[in-house]
Design a protein around this motif. Structure first.
Motif, PDB file in Angstrom:
ATOM      1  N   MET A   1     -49.327 -29.947 -73.639  1.00  0.00           N
ATOM      2  CA  MET A   1     -49.009 -28.544 -73.276  1.00  0.00           C
ATOM      3  C   MET A   1     -48.075 -28.519 -72.057  1.00  0.00           C
ATOM      4  SD  MET A   1     -49.728 -25.278 -73.916  1.00  0.00           S
ATOM      5  CE  MET A   1     -51.247 -25.300 -74.878  1.00  0.00           C
ATOM      6  N   SER A   2     -46.909 -27.918 -72.211  1.00  0.00           N
ATOM      7  CA  SER A   2     -46.001 -27.776 -71.073  1.00  0.00           C
ATOM      8  C   SER A   2     -45.746 -26.297 -70.816  1.00  0.00           C
ATOM      9  CB  SER A   2     -44.669 -28.464 -71.359  1.00  0.00           C
ATOM     10  OG  SER A   2     -44.839 -29.868 -71.367  1.00  0.00           O
ATOM     11  N   ARG A   3     -45.333 -26.036 -69.577  1.00  0.00           N
ATOM     12  CA  ARG A   3     -44.964 -24.659 -69.240  1.00  0.00           C
ATOM     13  C   ARG A   3     -43.441 -24.582 -69.092  1.00  0.00           C
ATOM     14  NH1 ARG A   3     -49.138 -21.344 -65.481  1.00  0.00           N
ATOM     15  NH2 ARG A   3     -50.713 -21.135 -67.113  1.00  0.00           N
ATOM     16  N   TYR A   4     -42.897 -23.479 -69.533  1.00  0.00           N
ATOM     17  CA  TYR A   4     -41.448 -23.290 -69.494  1.00  0.00           C
ATOM     18  C   TYR A   4     -41.143 -21.950 -68.835  1.00  0.00           C
ATOM     19  CZ  TYR A   4     -41.452 -27.050 -72.921  1.00  0.00           C
ATOM     20  OH  TYR A   4     -41.640 -28.246 -73.544  1.00  0.00           O
ATOM     21  N   LEU A   5     -40.096 -21.958 -68.044  1.00  0.00           N
ATOM     22  CA  LEU A   5     -39.621 -20.705 -67.450  1.00  0.00           C
ATOM     23  C   LEU A   5     -38.313 -20.341 -68.143  1.00  0.00           C
ATOM     24  CD1 LEU A   5     -40.214 -18.622 -65.222  1.00  0.00           C
ATOM     25  CD2 LEU A   5     -38.841 -20.006 -63.680  1.00  0.00           C
ATOM     26  N   VAL A   6     -38.297 -19.160 -68.747  1.00  0.00           N
ATOM     27  CA  VAL A   6     -37.062 -18.668 -69.348  1.00  0.00           C
ATOM     28  C   VAL A   6     -36.475 -17.644 -68.374  1.00  0.00           C
ATOM     29  CG1 VAL A   6     -36.043 -17.382 -71.262  1.00  0.00           C
ATOM     30  CG2 VAL A   6     -37.884 -19.018 -71.694  1.00  0.00           C
ATOM     31  N   LEU A   7     -35.376 -18.025 -67.707  1.00  0.00           N
ATOM     32  CA  LEU A   7     -34.713 -17.099 -66.779  1.00  0.00           C
ATOM     33  C   LEU A   7     -33.636 -16.334 -67.523  1.00  0.00           C
ATOM     34  CD1 LEU A   7     -34.342 -19.457 -63.701  1.00  0.00           C
ATOM     35  CD2 LEU A   7     -35.914 -17.528 -63.930  1.00  0.00           C
ATOM     36  N   LEU A   8     -33.512 -15.059 -67.219  1.00  0.00           N
ATOM     37  CA  LEU A   8     -32.524 -14.227 -67.899  1.00  0.00           C
ATOM     38  C   LEU A   8     -31.495 -13.715 -66.889  1.00  0.00           C
ATOM     39  CD1 LEU A   8     -35.132 -12.184 -69.966  1.00  0.00           C
ATOM     40  CD2 LEU A   8     -33.839 -14.179 -70.737  1.00  0.00           C
ATOM     41  N   PRO A   9     -30.413 -14.472 -66.666  1.00  0.00           N
ATOM     42  CA  PRO A   9     -29.361 -13.976 -65.777  1.00  0.00           C
ATOM     43  C   PRO A   9     -28.445 -13.038 -66.533  1.00  0.00           C
ATOM     44  CG  PRO A   9     -28.956 -16.271 -66.406  1.00  0.00           C
ATOM     45  CD  PRO A   9     -30.102 -15.778 -67.247  1.00  0.00           C
ATOM     46  N   ALA A  10     -27.927 -12.041 -65.859  1.00  0.00           N
ATOM     47  CA  ALA A  10     -27.026 -11.091 -66.528  1.00  0.00           C
ATOM     48  C   ALA A  10     -26.147 -10.414 -65.491  1.00  0.00           C
ATOM     49  CB  ALA A  10     -27.843 -10.048 -67.283  1.00  0.00           C
ATOM     50  N   PRO A  11     -24.958 -10.005 -65.910  1.00  0.00           N
ATOM     51  CA  PRO A  11     -24.118  -9.197 -65.003  1.00  0.00           C
ATOM     52  C   PRO A  11     -24.762  -7.827 -64.823  1.00  0.00           C
ATOM     53  CG  PRO A  11     -23.031  -9.528 -67.138  1.00  0.00           C
ATOM     54  CD  PRO A  11     -24.346 -10.216 -67.218  1.00  0.00           C
ATOM     55  N   GLU A  12     -25.452  -7.648 -63.713  1.00  0.00           N
ATOM     56  CA  GLU A  12     -26.271  -6.445 -63.511  1.00  0.00           C
ATOM     57  C   GLU A  12     -25.480  -5.150 -63.636  1.00  0.00           C
ATOM     58  OE1 GLU A  12     -28.023  -7.227 -59.634  1.00  0.00           O
ATOM     59  OE2 GLU A  12     -29.977  -6.887 -60.549  1.00  0.00           O
ATOM     60  N   ALA A  13     -24.330  -5.117 -62.973  1.00  0.00           N
ATOM     61  CA  ALA A  13     -23.565  -3.874 -62.924  1.00  0.00           C
ATOM     62  C   ALA A  13     -23.116  -3.472 -64.325  1.00  0.00           C
ATOM     63  CB  ALA A  13     -22.368  -4.034 -62.000  1.00  0.00           C
ATOM     64  N   GLU A  14     -22.638  -4.464 -65.088  1.00  0.00           N
ATOM     65  CA  GLU A  14     -22.168  -4.176 -66.452  1.00  0.00           C
ATOM     66  C   GLU A  14     -23.310  -3.655 -67.309  1.00  0.00           C
ATOM     67  OE1 GLU A  14     -20.123  -7.391 -68.484  1.00  0.00           O
ATOM     68  OE2 GLU A  14     -19.261  -7.996 -66.554  1.00  0.00           O
ATOM     69  N   TRP A  15     -24.444  -4.312 -67.195  1.00  0.00           N
ATOM     70  CA  TRP A  15     -25.604  -3.951 -68.006  1.00  0.00           C
ATOM     71  C   TRP A  15     -26.009  -2.501 -67.746  1.00  0.00           C
ATOM     72  CZ3 TRP A  15     -28.084  -4.850 -72.212  1.00  0.00           C
ATOM     73  CH2 TRP A  15     -29.410  -4.458 -72.392  1.00  0.00           C
ATOM     74  N   ALA A  16     -26.039  -2.117 -66.469  1.00  0.00           N
ATOM     75  CA  ALA A  16     -26.447  -0.763 -66.116  1.00  0.00           C
ATOM     76  C   ALA A  16     -25.490   0.270 -66.696  1.00  0.00           C
ATOM     77  CB  ALA A  16     -26.525  -0.618 -64.595  1.00  0.00           C
ATOM     78  N   ALA A  17     -24.221  -0.145 -66.866  1.00  0.00           N
ATOM     79  CA  ALA A  17     -23.206   0.812 -67.326  1.00  0.00           C
ATOM     80  C   ALA A  17     -23.170   0.940 -68.853  1.00  0.00           C
ATOM     81  CB  ALA A  17     -21.833   0.377 -66.802  1.00  0.00           C
ATOM     82  N   LEU A  18     -23.894   0.085 -69.546  1.00  0.00           N
ATOM     83  CA  LEU A  18     -23.852   0.113 -71.021  1.00  0.00           C
ATOM     84  C   LEU A  18     -24.557   1.365 -71.554  1.00  0.00           C
ATOM     85  CD1 LEU A  18     -24.588  -3.605 -71.969  1.00  0.00           C
ATOM     86  CD2 LEU A  18     -22.406  -2.397 -72.124  1.00  0.00           C
TER      87      LEU A  18
END
Lengths: 116, 414
Positions: A1-18
């Motif tokens: 059993m292993s643990r995994y971290l899935v990080l979600l980076p994103a261009p914040e400003a662009e995302w907010a404007a969608l």
């Protein structure tokens, strides 16, 4: 059993404007990811979206034995971590496949295994 | 203007100019007329006060006189049926008319803050904002502002006039923005003031070698704004920074020549200003979280404080200064901070370590990296390479005073 971290980076400003339709599409993609994780026997320990990075607090040594506490993310870059999943899995290959499909639907993903 | 400590008119102009401008703008909204009207009032005072005596309320006298001038001008315009564009203000302002009588102090300070924010609005070019702030908030005379920025007086007068037109034309309001934007706008004020301060320390030539007294006006701008927003981290940190740098002004010039930090007579540093800066750095508002700009000013102030507190140049704690520069570079990597760190590394661990830290540092358009490299190469005993680096620095240097210094250093290599 292993643990995994899935990080979600994103261009914040662009995302907010969608438009809302794009946000809904993103939500559906997350739901699908959850379903595929369940089907593959992977467990979501916790996860979810983070508040905007401008509301983050960063702390670092101030060079004089004290601490420097600043508003905002640690590094000011366009891409910031906007959410994460902490997962448990016994089948890394299947987990990777689910992440690949998730990314193909438009998500940016950084997959990190916790060291033993 | 004569000495404000002895001349009551000079003193009231120095202390009340910004408030008078703000009050007149709030009432008349005519940026094009207010400054002239106030200037006329000051001129009238310079004729009548010596003859009739100083009025009981000097600021009130100037206000009444300036208001009368403005009304005259407006009446003339009315006759000519000319309409001038009005300065934009916030709607709230009009409702405050009734409050003015009940609570004149607070409204007055609010008006001064409106003026400060208007002058440093991000839609203005930074140098124009600096000049306008000194003129309208502090009443610094245009020729002095021109000297500060090393430009001819007509150029500066035109720049200020253009900035005023831009404010009216672009609809920049005479207003305090809501709380979500205010900290950002205060950062603009800080950057505007710091630009004026550093302009005063950019080496000029001849009698204008140093314009430190004028840089002191920028310190006053920070102080004035801090009085309006007393717990604003960026202003606390900036005031500490400029006070520490400014505290060395008397020791920076000797016989018309620039004296560098290691050779300065430390007894001539203003210890009261150093003490004030140290108290500011202890302010609880700086414990954080604070914005990046405030953190950057704080670290730069701590570096300046290390110099200020060292009993002698030789006793400077360069190890601490290197660590502070490391922290600064962690916040905001900039070539000039890397350059300054390399100098500190060289003092702490020797010329070779300094040269290593200098590797790859370039400041566009600046002769300084080459000048530092030359100095360190000379210390390391590599005369040939030092000579080449001095030649490079000399070719890039545009300032007479520093050029002279570089030539002398090159010559002394033999």
């Amino acid at each position: 059993m292993s643990r995994y971290l899935v990080l979600l980076p994103a261009p914040e400003a662009e995302w907010a404007a969608l438009p809302a339709s794009e946000h809904e599409k993103g939500m559906r993609s997350h739901v699908q990811f959850h379903e595929e994780l369940a089907a593959g026997g992977h467990t979501i320990v916790t996860g979810g979206p983070l508040e905007p990075s401008e509301r983050a607090t960063s702390m670092r040594p101030d060079g004089a034995g004290g601490v420097l506490v600043t508003d905002g993310p640690f590094t000011e870059t366009g891409e910031q971590v906007v959410g994460f999943y902490l997962l448990e899995s016994e089948d890394e290959a299947d987990l990777r496949a689910a992440c690949r499909r998730f990314a193909a639907r438009g998500e940016h993903i950084e997959l990190r295994r916790m060291s033993e | 203007m004569s000495d404000p400590t002895t001349d009551p008119l000079a003193r009231v102009v120095r202390e009340e100019w910004g408030r008078l401008v703000a009050l007149l703008l709030a009432q008349f909204r005519r940026l094009d007329l207010v400054e002239d009207a106030l200037g006329d009032a000051v001129e009238a005072a310079s004729r009548t006060w010596p003859r009739d005596g100083v009025p009981d309320n000097p600021a009130g006298w100037l206000m009444t006189t300036a208001r009368r001038r403005l009304l005259d001008r407006l009446r003339t315009e009315e006759v000519a049926r000319r309409k001038q564009p009005l300065l934009a203000t916030d709607a709230e302002r009009h409702q405050q008319g009734a409050r003015t009588m009940a609570d004149p102090g607070a409204v007055l300070e609010d008006d001064l803050l409106r003026l400060v924010l208007m002058c440093s609005h991000p839609a203005l070019a930074p140098e124009a904002a600096s000049a306008l702030s000194l003129r309208l908030v502090l009443g610094v005379a245009t020729p002095d502002i021109a000297r500060l920025f090393l430009v001819p007086e007509p150029t500066m007068a035109a720049r200020i006039t253009r900035a005023k037109k831009r404010i009216v034309g672009a609809g920049i309001p005479f207003a305090v923005p809501d709380a979500s934007v205010l900290p950002e706008r205060i950062e603009n004020v800080a950057q505007t003031a710091y630009l004026a301060f550093t302009a005063g320390y950019a080496p000029g030539s001849g009698p204008d070698l140093l314009r430190a007294e004028l840089a002191g006006e920028a310190v006053r701008l920070v102080r004035t704004t801090l009085a309006l927003c007393p717990d604003e981290p960026v202003l606390l940190a900036l005031l500490a920074l400029v006070l520490l740098q400014h505290s060395r002004r008397d020791a920076r010039v000797s016989d018309g020549r620039l004296v560098l930090l290691p050779d300065q007579d430390r007894r001539r540093w203003r210890t009261d200003e150093v003490d004030e800066a140290r108290r500011l750095l202890e302010h609880p508002a700086l414990a954080g979280p604070i914005p990046l700009l405030a953190a950057s000013y704080t670290l730069q102030a701590r570096i300046a404080a290390e110099h200020a507190l060292a009993p002698s140049s030789a006793e400077t704690r360069w190890d601490r200064i290197v660590r502070l520069y490391d922290a600064l570079l962690g916040l905001a990597p900039s070539p000039s901070a890397r350059l300054a760190r390399a100098v500190a590394v060289a003092e702490d661990r020797g010329a070779a370590a300094g040269l290593e830290a200098l590797e790859g540092v370039e400041v566009p358009g600046s002769h300084r990296p080459a000048a530092v490299r030359a100095e360190l190469l000379a210390r390391a005993g590599d005369t040939v390479a030092a000579r080449a680096a001095y030649d490079q620095a000399i070719a890039a240097c545009r300032n007479d005073v520093e050029l002279q210094h570089l030539r002398e250093r090159r010559q002394s290599l033999g």
